[in-house]
Design an enzyme around this catalytic site. Structure first.
Site, PDB file in Angstrom:
ATOM      1  CD  GLN A 151      83.787  41.403 112.750  1.00 48.98           C
ATOM      2  OE1 GLN A 151      82.902  40.829 113.384  1.00 48.98           O
ATOM      3  NE2 GLN A 151      84.798  42.027 113.335  1.00 48.98           N
ATOM      4  N   GLY A 180      74.607  41.273 117.842  1.00 43.16           N
ATOM      5  CA  GLY A 180      75.996  41.519 117.484  1.00 43.16           C
ATOM      6  C   GLY A 180      76.802  40.251 117.269  1.00 43.16           C
ATOM      7  CG  HIS A 181      81.002  40.774 116.559  1.00 40.03           C
ATOM      8  ND1 HIS A 181      81.916  41.581 115.934  1.00 40.03           N
ATOM      9  CD2 HIS A 181      81.043  41.124 117.854  1.00 40.03           C
ATOM     10  CE1 HIS A 181      82.493  42.369 116.817  1.00 40.03           C
ATOM     11  NE2 HIS A 181      81.979  42.105 117.997  1.00 40.03           N
ATOM     12  CG  ASN A 182      82.167  36.711 118.253  1.00 40.76           C
ATOM     13  OD1 ASN A 182      82.213  36.045 117.221  1.00 40.76           O
ATOM     14  ND2 ASN A 182      83.068  37.633 118.550  1.00 40.76           N
ATOM     15  CB  SER A 199      81.436  38.501 123.040  1.00 46.07           C
ATOM     16  OG  SER A 199      82.246  38.506 121.879  1.00 46.07           O
TER      17      SER A 199
END
EC number: 2.3.1.191
Length: 355
Positions: free
Chosen positions: A217, A258-260, A278
């Site tokens: 990450q 969450g990520h993105n 995402s």
């Protein structure tokens, strides 16, 4: 309520000045010299208090109201007792929010725990390569990592950790025990106690012999101006892209981003919402508490999502969705009505058999 020493009353504001500050009209200008000092619920308001009502259903509470002033829409002014000054506005909720900020400025963000305003505590650790502008406050046990940069007027609370290379703008507050790493933070941002910004996102691939292998990450978190992030909320950094929180967005306590994920401007996200990686969320989106948002979907501008919904696919702009799985609100409410009717019908049939 007894005297609250945590948030003592204001020294006092003339009602005429107060009305102008909150964007309301004082119906009786002869009452302009009366003084307001605090806010209060309608039913127990006393002299010096200001309160507000949004509909006639609160009329019974006015019987015990002794407030100096009450904020309401013009149509409700006739039901207000004569001893209470009336401040009329088309947006009473907004005016009351402005009133609170005026009378209790210290309650608008986490307060400083020690009295050495604008100072770096000798009990804090600030790396020699970090760059702090004027009037930055760093409280005891806080850590500011190497090459971090912090803008003027920002406060770093006790036990907070600012990671290496982090950039934090001006007039921000990072409250007690929060951690900020791999992040670029704009101006006027409030991060409440225990928030976790910029840690690993949750990403794994299948291992060659079973199990899972961690996916690196290496993205960032971008937090734009005037964002507020609640206590114990977590915002993961991106995998290879950035996680972005748009200008003016307000995030409640215990939210997982969450990520993105990219969240637009002026959104409201209520407690315990989980947003998977995402996802793209537009401007002005409101998400009710304990909702779950699937990953890799798009939620359009102005969408409203009811509490405890499960969103599994894209939502077009301007829609209102609810339920599990989330669907247009009219469909969700129709389904609930049908379920209720069927339950009632089964209950009646069972009662007939018992007889």
């Amino acid at each position: 309520m007894e005297h609250n020493w945590f948030f003592p009353p204001h020294d006092g504001v003339r009602l005429a000045d107060f009305a102008q500050a909150v964007g309301a009209e004082l119906l009786d200008s002869a009452q302009g010299d009366r003084i307001v000092r605090s806010v209060s619920p309608v039913d127990r308001a006393r002299e010096g208090d200001v309160c507000y009502i949004l509909s006639r259903r609160f009329r019974s509470e006015l019987a015990t109201c002794r407030a100096t002033a009450l904020i309401c829409e013009r149509a409700l002014a006739p039901i207000v007792p004569a001893h209470i000054a009336v401040l009329v506005t088309s947006r009473p909720h907004t005016a009351f929010a402005l009133a609170g900020a005026l009378l209790y400025p210290s309650a608008m963000r986490p307060e400083r725990m020690v009295s050495d305003a604008g100072a770096v505590s000798p009990a804090a650790f600030v790396d020699p390569t970090a760059r702090l502008e004027a009037d930055v406050s760093v409280e005891p046990m806080a850590v500011v990592g190497r090459e971090a940069e912090i803008g003027a007027g920002t406060r770093i609370g006790p036990g907070a950790v600012i990671g290496p290379g982090v950039r934090i703008g001006r007039d921000c507050t990072v409250a007690a025990g929060a951690t900020v790493q791999c992040a670029l933070v704009g101006n006027g941002v409030i991060i409440h106690p225990g928030a976790r910004i910029g840690q690993d996102g949750f990403g794994y691939g299948p291992g060659p012999k079973g199990g899972m292998i961690k996916i690196v990450q290496v993205g960032r978190v971008i937090i734009q101006d005037n964002v507020e992030i609640g206590a114990n909320t977590t915002i993961d950094r991106g995998t290879m892209d950035d996680t972005v929180i748009g200008e003016g967005t307000k995030i409640d306590n215990q939210v997982q981003v969450g990520h993105n994920v990219r969240i637009g401007r002026h959104c409201g996200i209520v407690s315990k919402v989980g947003i998977a990686g995402s996802t793209r969320i537009g401007d002005g989106v409101m998400i009710g508490g304990a909702s779950g948002i699937n990953g890799h979907i798009t939620i359009g501008d102005g969408v409203q999502i009811a509490a405890m919904s499960g969103v599994v696919s894209d939502i077009p702009p301007g829609e209102r969705f609810g339920g599990v799985p989330a669907r247009p609100m009219r469909d969700f409410l129709r389904d609930i009505a049908e379920i209720s009717m069927r339950s009632s019908s089964r209950g009646r049939k069972k009662g007939d058999k018992d007889e």
